[in-house]
Design a protein around this motif. Sequence first.
Motif, PDB file in Angstrom:
ATOM      1  N   LYS A 165       0.850  -1.193   0.000  1.00 44.59           N
ATOM      2  CA  LYS A 165       0.000   0.000   0.000  1.00 44.59           C
ATOM      3  C   LYS A 165       0.882   1.237   0.000  1.00 44.59           C
ATOM      4  N   GLY A 178       0.133   5.107   0.275  1.00 44.08           N
ATOM      5  CA  GLY A 178      -0.882   6.144   0.458  1.00 44.08           C
ATOM      6  C   GLY A 178      -2.272   5.539   0.362  1.00 44.08           C
ATOM      7  N   ARG A 179      -3.099   6.079  -0.536  1.00 42.75           N
ATOM      8  CA  ARG A 179      -4.483   5.604  -0.712  1.00 42.75           C
ATOM      9  C   ARG A 179      -4.581   4.385  -1.615  1.00 42.75           C
ATOM     10  N   TYR A 180      -3.509   4.047  -2.316  1.00 43.54           N
ATOM     11  CA  TYR A 180      -3.583   3.008  -3.343  1.00 43.54           C
ATOM     12  C   TYR A 180      -2.770   1.773  -2.985  1.00 43.54           C
TER      13      TYR A 180
END
Length: 165
Positions: A46, A48-50
């Motif tokens: 992972k 960050g957000r992705y």
Amino acid sequence: MLDQRNYQGKFAEDYVRAMASAAGLLVYKDDLDYDGVDLGFRFPGKGGRYASPAIEVQVKSWSRPVERGPDLEFRGLSEVQYNRLVAGPFLVPRFLFVVVVPQDSEHYARVDTDGLTLSWLCYYRGFEGDEPIGEPDRNRHVTVRVPLGNVLTVRALRELVGAPT
């Protein structure tokens, strides 16, 4: 033995692969270089957000660099190649990596008591916001300014991919 052009290009790709290994990234390659992408880099986790953030790159080698002020002035992309980097939007961001190498292949790598040194440096440039060329011609080349400050380091590569640093 490879001809000089292929030898230089292979070294450039291997240089970038070594950087990706040092950065803890996965390297992938399409079965054909049909879409202007030589290599892809993915963080196996992972970022960050992705999950599994990635980038794709066109790798070019250059043994006679031209500097203009704070930039390299690279003329090694045809208009068609340029558009394959620019004419998005792309789900996976695209970059140009330019590996500046010695003219003499005997100086590509050096081994001494401190370890292995690969010569010389790789620079990168993104194209987000750039406009594609209308009616591109594969026989015409475009000048791309690559900032001399954009040296590809392990940290820079992880940042480009979106991996934790």
